[in-house]
Design a protein around this motif. Structure first.
Motif, PDB file in Angstrom:
ATOM      1  N   LYS A 189       0.820  -1.223   0.000  1.00 39.88           N
ATOM      2  CA  LYS A 189       0.000   0.000   0.000  1.00 39.88           C
ATOM      3  C   LYS A 189       0.852   1.270   0.000  1.00 39.88           C
ATOM      4  O   LYS A 189       0.330   2.362   0.072  1.00 39.88           O
ATOM      5  N   GLY A 190       2.182   1.119  -0.012  1.00 38.79           N
ATOM      6  CA  GLY A 190       3.057   2.282  -0.017  1.00 38.79           C
ATOM      7  C   GLY A 190       3.366   2.814   1.368  1.00 38.79           C
ATOM      8  O   GLY A 190       3.802   3.948   1.516  1.00 38.79           O
ATOM      9  N   LYS A 191       3.140   2.008   2.396  1.00 34.90           N
ATOM     10  CA  LYS A 191       3.468   2.406   3.769  1.00 34.90           C
ATOM     11  C   LYS A 191       4.904   1.986   4.058  1.00 34.90           C
ATOM     12  O   LYS A 191       5.390   0.975   3.543  1.00 34.90           O
ATOM     13  N   TYR A 192       5.589   2.757   4.889  1.00 36.72           N
ATOM     14  CA  TYR A 192       6.979   2.494   5.209  1.00 36.72           C
ATOM     15  C   TYR A 192       7.110   2.126   6.679  1.00 36.72           C
ATOM     16  O   TYR A 192       6.445   2.709   7.546  1.00 36.72           O
ATOM     17  N   LEU A 193       7.995   1.164   6.971  1.00 34.61           N
ATOM     18  CA  LEU A 193       8.273   0.752   8.338  1.00 34.61           C
ATOM     19  C   LEU A 193       9.789   0.667   8.496  1.00 34.61           C
ATOM     20  O   LEU A 193      10.467   0.033   7.678  1.00 34.61           O
ATOM     21  N   LEU A 194      10.312   1.292   9.533  1.00 30.68           N
ATOM     22  CA  LEU A 194      11.736   1.212   9.826  1.00 30.68           C
ATOM     23  C   LEU A 194      11.890   0.366  11.083  1.00 30.68           C
ATOM     24  O   LEU A 194      11.454   0.767  12.168  1.00 30.68           O
ATOM     25  N   ASP A 195      12.487  -0.785  10.931  1.00 28.75           N
ATOM     26  CA  ASP A 195      12.600  -1.774  12.012  1.00 28.75           C
ATOM     27  C   ASP A 195      11.235  -2.041  12.660  1.00 28.75           C
ATOM     28  O   ASP A 195      11.062  -1.961  13.874  1.00 28.75           O
ATOM     29  N   LYS A 196      10.250  -2.285  11.834  1.00 23.98           N
ATOM     30  CA  LYS A 196       8.877  -2.650  12.214  1.00 23.98           C
ATOM     31  C   LYS A 196       8.075  -1.506  12.844  1.00 23.98           C
ATOM     32  O   LYS A 196       6.988  -1.719  13.347  1.00 23.98           O
ATOM     33  N   GLU A 238       4.126  -6.890  -4.252  1.00 22.65           N
ATOM     34  CA  GLU A 238       3.045  -6.117  -4.857  1.00 22.65           C
ATOM     35  C   GLU A 238       3.263  -4.603  -4.761  1.00 22.65           C
ATOM     36  O   GLU A 238       2.471  -3.827  -5.285  1.00 22.65           O
ATOM     37  N   ALA A 239       4.319  -4.178  -4.074  1.00 21.66           N
ATOM     38  CA  ALA A 239       4.589  -2.744  -3.924  1.00 21.66           C
ATOM     39  C   ALA A 239       4.959  -2.147  -5.279  1.00 21.66           C
ATOM     40  O   ALA A 239       5.656  -2.775  -6.072  1.00 21.66           O
ATOM     41  N   GLU A 240       4.466  -0.951  -5.510  1.00 23.21           N
ATOM     42  CA  GLU A 240       4.786  -0.282  -6.767  1.00 23.21           C
ATOM     43  C   GLU A 240       6.248   0.145  -6.755  1.00 23.21           C
ATOM     44  O   GLU A 240       6.804   0.511  -5.723  1.00 23.21           O
ATOM     45  N   TYR A 241       6.832   0.124  -7.921  1.00 20.41           N
ATOM     46  CA  TYR A 241       8.249   0.433  -8.079  1.00 20.41           C
ATOM     47  C   TYR A 241       8.581   1.844  -7.595  1.00 20.41           C
ATOM     48  O   TYR A 241       9.656   2.085  -7.054  1.00 20.41           O
ATOM     49  N   GLN A 242       7.664   2.771  -7.750  1.00 21.99           N
ATOM     50  CA  GLN A 242       7.932   4.156  -7.366  1.00 21.99           C
ATOM     51  C   GLN A 242       8.206   4.284  -5.873  1.00 21.99           C
ATOM     52  O   GLN A 242       9.002   5.118  -5.450  1.00 21.99           O
ATOM     53  N   TYR A 243       7.578   3.446  -5.055  1.00 25.69           N
ATOM     54  CA  TYR A 243       7.813   3.511  -3.618  1.00 25.69           C
ATOM     55  C   TYR A 243       9.255   3.130  -3.277  1.00 25.69           C
ATOM     56  O   TYR A 243       9.867   3.714  -2.384  1.00 25.69           O
TER      57      TYR A 243
END
Length: 140
Positions: free
Chosen positions: A74-81, A112-117
């Protein structure tokens, strides 16, 4: 090129001849197949080396020293969870790299993440001069 089967035409018939040019073409085709097959079927072998052994505690320490940046489908980011916004990825990674410049940043993106992310994250890492970056993959 032809091969004569007999030297004499005494019986009134024509001498039997075999045209070997098509046979040579087939022979070269088979030879080409085997040469290409042997090239592509050989496995690359490295030099035999005695690699150093790592104790399990050292391996856990190496894994804990890396920063894992996860990108969801979905384009969400997680740094070390921990959830993080894209704008904060660069400064947060820079702060961690200032503490230990040898830390590696592992980018783990969903299939499934889009390449742009992924490009956005790599751009943020480039801005903070993060040079030790790895892309996480899964083996089957």
């Amino acid at each position: 090129m032809t091969v004569k089967l007999s030297d004499s035409d005494e019986e009134g018939g024509s001498a039997g001849e075999i045209n070997v040019v098509p046979l040579i073409d087939v022979l070269f085709s088979i030879l080409t197949f085997f040469v290409l097959a042997s090239i592509f079927l050989t496995t690359q072998q490295g030099l035999p080396l005695d690699l150093p052994k790592v104790a399990p505690s050292d391996q856990q320490q190496v894994l804990s020293q890396q920063l894992t940046l996860t990108i969801t489908d979905k384009g969400k980011y997680l740094l070390d969870k921990e959830p993080i916004e894209l704008a904060k990825v660069g400064p947060t990674v820079k702060a961690e790299l200032d503490k230990d410049p040898n830390r590696m940043v592992v980018v783990a993106g969903s299939k499934e993440a889009e390449y742009q992310y992924v490009v956005f994250v790599l751009d943020e890492l480039r801005k903070v001069n993060a040079t030790r970056i790895a892309m996480a993959t899964d083996t089957e």
